[in-house]
Design an enzyme around this catalytic site. Structure first.
Site, short mmCIF file in Angstrom:
data_model
loop_
_atom_site.label_atom_id
_atom_site.label_comp_id
_atom_site.label_asym_id
_atom_site.label_seq_id
_atom_site.Cartn_x
_atom_site.Cartn_y
_atom_site.Cartn_z
CG ASN A 1 -4.17 -7.85 -29.64
OD1 ASN A 1 -3.46 -7.57 -28.67
ND2 ASN A 1 -3.87 -7.52 -30.88
CD GLU A 2 -6.48 -15.57 -29.12
OE1 GLU A 2 -7.66 -15.25 -29.30
OE2 GLU A 2 -5.89 -16.42 -29.82
N PRO A 3 -9.22 -12.78 -26.25
CG PRO A 3 -11.18 -14.04 -26.35
CD PRO A 3 -9.79 -13.95 -26.91
CB SER B 1 -6.33 -8.10 -25.64
OG SER B 1 -5.76 -9.32 -25.99
#
Ligand code: F6R
Length: 637
Positions: A169-171, A173
Site C-alpha cells: 500500500n504505497e503513498p 492508499s
C-alpha cells in the site's frame, strides 16, 4: 536499552509516549526481537489449537520477518509446534509473477516457512501473480472474501517500506482500501532492485491486501530493523495520520505494536533526544550527544553555549549535575578534541594518556577487514595510507569475493580479452556463450562467478599496490556464506568463523579495523561484522588478544554521529586526492554501480562528501578546520 514484554499496551498510557502514537518496543538486536515475536505467534497458534479453532495469520515477506520464520521452524522441529490448524494469507505478490520464479513471494514463503512445517497446503493463501488482467479484479475481491470467511485475521505480521508502505500500500492508499492491484513506488522498486539484479527487472505492479484488510486484523505486529528504517519509523509513530505515509493509519488500530531494534528506533524523540521526554541518567556518551545536539540546534560551537541555551532546551538537569555551561563546554570540547589524531596507529614516543591509540608498540601489526574488495579504500583509504606510510605491518583481508557486483558487460570484456590471448581456451568461450545467451536473472555459472571474483581481485591489487602494500599482505578470504551466486546469502556458519579466526591468529594483530555497518541488518556488511564478533569471542582467551584493539569504520552509506566517534583521522587535500585514485582502481564498481540504492552518486563522490561533512561538523562544533575526516568507533569486546 528500553526493554519490555511485547504485550499490548494502550498508546499514550505510559511515560515515554509523549510524542508517540503507536505502542512500540525496542530490542538490542533484531535476533532477540524476532524470538519474542515468534513466541507470541506460537502462543496464539497453541491457544487457538486448544479451542479447536483455526489460527488465521496474515504474513509478510521481505528481509524483516526472516528470523521470525526461522524461529517458528525451529519451534516446529524442536518443540513440536504444529501448524495443522494454521491458515495463512500473505500480504502481497509482484504482478505479473510466476510462482516458480525465485523472486516470487510464493517461493520466498515456501523456502522460509511452508516447506519446513506441517501446514496443510490448502490452508496457504498467497496472491497469485499469474491471474489474467481480466480476472484480476474479481480475484482480489475473492481473496478479500476468503479472509472474511475465516472471521478475519487473528494476527497480521508486517514490515514497513521506506515509502511508509505496509503490504504494497504505497503513498496515496485509502484507509479503507481492500485487496487490489497497485503500481509500485519508485523507491520501493529501488529497494527491490538488488534481489532482481537491477531495477529494470523489478515488476512495476503488485497485488496487495488493502489498508482496510490489514486494519481489520485483531492484532498487528510491525517489524522494523536497521538504520535505513529509522526515518520512516519516526514519521509513522510520531507524525500525523496521512495517506502519504500509509503506515500511519496504524495509529488508529488499537492492538498494534511496532517491534524495533536500536537502529530503527534511533530517530524516535525518546531515543534521539531523551532529555526532551524524561529525566535522564547522564552517562558521558549521553552528555556528549546532548551537547553536540544543542550545538547543532543553536548553530553555536561548544565553547559558546550558554546556561540559557541549556535551560531553554530541556537540559537544565545536566547543568545542575555539571555546574556551569562553561565547565561542561570545556569538558566536552576536550573530549572531542582528543579524538583527533594524524597517527591512527599511535604516535611513537608521545604521551598517549589522551590519545585515541597507544604509542607502543611503535610498529603495530594491523588487519583491515574489508567486506567487499573496495570497502577498505572507500571507507578508510586515508587512514590506510597513513598506517602504511607510518611503517606499520598492515594486512588487508577481503572477506567476500564481491563477485555478484560485477556486471555481465564487464565480465564479457575480460572473457573476450582472455579468448583473444588464448583462442583455444574452452573456458573463455564457455563464459562468453553463457554471458551472451543469458535471458533473465538466472544464477551465474561457476566459471562466470570465478571470472567476476578475479576481476575484483586484480582491481584490489591495483589499489593496494598504489598505497604501497606488498601483495603478500593482501588476503582474499572468500567467506563461504557469500558464495551463493545470488543476492540472497547463506547464514553465517562455522566455516566462515574458522577462516576469520585463522587469519587473526596467524597475524596476531594489535589493531583490527572492520566495517561496523549497521545500515542493512541482513546485508553482507552485517554478516561480515558478525563473523568478526564471533571470531573475537572464540579468540578472547588467547594472550595476544589482550593487546588487540578493534576500530570500526562505517560503510559507504552512513558515518558515525559525532558523539560516537572515538578516533577522527584528518586528511589533507592531497590525501583526499590519493584516496580518490585508490578508489578508481575498482573500475568494475564505477559508472552505474549495481547495488547503488537510491543515491546515484558514485562511491568516490559519496565518500568525499561524507569525509568533508565530518570535517565540517567538527569545525562547526568549534574544532579545527580540516578538509576531510575519516571516523572510527572503538569496539570493546
Ligand atoms: C512484504 C511487504 C512489504 C515489506 C516492506 C519491507 O510482503 O508487504 O511491505 O514488508 O517492503 O521490506 P523489508 O522487510 O525487505 O525491508
Amino acid at each position: 536499552m528500553i526493554k519490555e514484554d511485547i504485550g499490548f499496551r494502550e498508546a499514550g498510557k505510559f511515560e515515554e509516549t509523549r510524542f508517540e502514537k503507536i505502542h512500540n518496543v525496542i530490542f538490542e538486536s533484531s535476533q532477540e526481537a524476532s524470538l519474542m515475536v515468534a513466541r507470541e505467534i506460537a502462543n496464539l497458534i497453541q491457544r487457538k489449537n486448544e479451542l479447536n479453532e483455526p489460527c488465521v495469520l496474515g504474513l509478510a515477506t521481505g528481509s524483516s520477518p526472516i528470523k521470525v520464520y526461522e524461529e517458528l521452524v525451529r519451534m516446529h522441529k524442536e518443540e513440536r509446534l504444529s501448524f495443522a490448524n494454521v491458515v495463512t494469507f500473505n500480504l502481497d505478490e509482484y504482478y505479473p509473477m510466476d510462482e516458480n520464479d525465485i523472486q516470487s513471494y510464493y517461493h520466498f514463503m515456501h523456502e522460509h516457512l511452508f516447506h519446513h512445517v506441517d501446514i496443510h497446503p490448502e490452508n496457504i493463501n498467497i496472491p497469485n501473480g499469474q491471474v489474467s488482467a481480466e480476472e484480476l479484479q474479481q480475484y482480489c475481491i475473492d481473496y478479500e472474501m476468503k479472509i472474511k470467511s475465516y472471521g478475519g485475521l487473528d494476527f497480521q505480521l508486517l514490515g514497513i517500506g521506506r515509502t511508509g508502505h505496509i503490504g504494497f500500500n504505497e503513498p496515496g492508499s485509502h484507509v479503507n482500501s481492500g485487496t487490489r492491484s497497485i503500481t509500485l513506488d519508485h523507491l520501493t522498486r529501488i529497494d527491490a532492485a538488488s534481489s532482481f539484479l537491477g531495477i529494470d527487472n523489478v515488476p512495476r505492479k503488485a497485488i496487495t491486501m488493502g489498508i482496510g484488510t490489514v486494519r481489520n486484523a485483531k492484532r498487528i505486529v510491525l517489524l522494523g530493523w536497521g538504520i535505513s528504517k529509522a526515518g520512516i519509523i519516526k514519521k509513522t509513530i510520531e507524525g500525523e495520520v496521512s495517506s502519504q505515509v500509509p503506515a500511519t493509519y496504524l495509529q488508529e488500530h488499537h492492538n498494534t505494536t511496532f517491534v524495533l531494534d536500536t537502529e530503527a528506533s534511533s530517530e524516535l524523540t525518546r531515543v534521539k533526544t531523551p532529555w526532551l521526554v524524561k529525566s535522564c541518567v547522564w552517562t558521558d556518551e549521553l552528555k556528549l550527544k546532548a551537547v553536540a545536539w544543542l550545538s547543532e540546534l543553536t548553530k553555536k560551537p561548544f565553547l559558546k553555549l550558554t546556561d540559557k541555551d541549556y535551560n531553554d532546551n530541556g537540559m537544565s538537569s545536566l547543568l545542575t549535575e555539571e555546574g556551569t555551561a562553561y565547565d561542561l563546554n570545556i569538558k566536552m570540547f576536550n573530549k572531542m578534541q582528543q579524538t583527533i589524531t594524524g597517527w591512527p596507529g599511535g604516535k611513537p614516543n608521545a604521551d598517549d594518556t589522551y590519545r585515541p591509540e597507544r604509542s607502543t608498540p611503535e610498529k603495530k601489526r594491523i588487519i583491515i577487514f574489508s567486506p567487499h574488495p573496495d570497502d577498505d579504500v572507500i571507507s578508510m583509504g586515508g587512514t590506510f595510507d597513513r598506517l602504511v606510510e607510518q611503517g606499520h605491518e598492515v594486512h588487508v583481508a577481503y572477506q567476500t569475493s564481491g563477485n555478484i557486483a560485477v556486471s555481465n558487460e564487464e565480465a564479457l570484456k575480460f572473457a573476450e580479452i582472455s579468448r583473444a590471448l588464448n583462442p583455444d581456451s574452452k573456458v573463455s568461450q564457455e563464459i562468453i556463450n553463457f554471458l551472451k545467451n543469458r535471458t533473465g536473472t538466472e544464477i551465474d555459472s561457476p566459471e562466470v562467478r570465478k571470472l567476476k571474483g578475479l576481476i575484483r581481485r586484480s582491481e584490489s591489487f591495483g589499489a593496494t599496490r598504489y598505497i604501497g602494500l606488498s601483495d603478500s599482505n593482501v588476503h582474499f578470504l572468500d567467506l563461504p556464506f557469500y558464495e551463493t551466486g545470488t543476492v540472497k546469502k547463506n547464514n553465517l556458519s562455522d566455516a566462515d568463523v574458522d577462516i576469520m579466526c585463522d587469519i587473526i591468529e596467524s597475524i596476531k594483530p594489535h589493531q583490527i579495523y572492520a566495517a561496523g555497518d549497521l545500515a542493512d541488518p541482513h546485508g553482507t556488511h552485517k554478516v561480515c561484522l558478525d563473523s568478526l564478533f564471533e571470531a573475537l569471542k572464540r579468540l578472547k582467551q588467547k594472550d595476544f588478544m589482550n593487546d588487540c584493539w578493534v576500530w570500526l569504520y562505517r560503510g559507504a552509506w552512513h558515518e558515525w554521529e559525532s558523539y560516537q566517534i572515538d578516533m577522527a583521522v584528518p586528511m589533507s587535500p592531497d590525501q583526499v586526492l590519493k584516496k580518490r585514485h585508490a578508489i578508481f582502481y575498482h573500475q568494475s564498481q564505477k559508472d552505474g554501480v549495481m547495488f547503488q540504492g537510491d543515491d546515484s552518486r558514485e562511491f568516490w563522490v559519496r565518500v568525499e562528501d561524507r569525509n568533508r561533512l565530518t570535517a565540517e561538523k567538527y569545525h562547526s562544533l568549534g574544532l579545527a578546520d580540516y578538509s576531510a575526516i575519516e571516523a572510527f568507533k572503538r569496539y570493546h569486546f
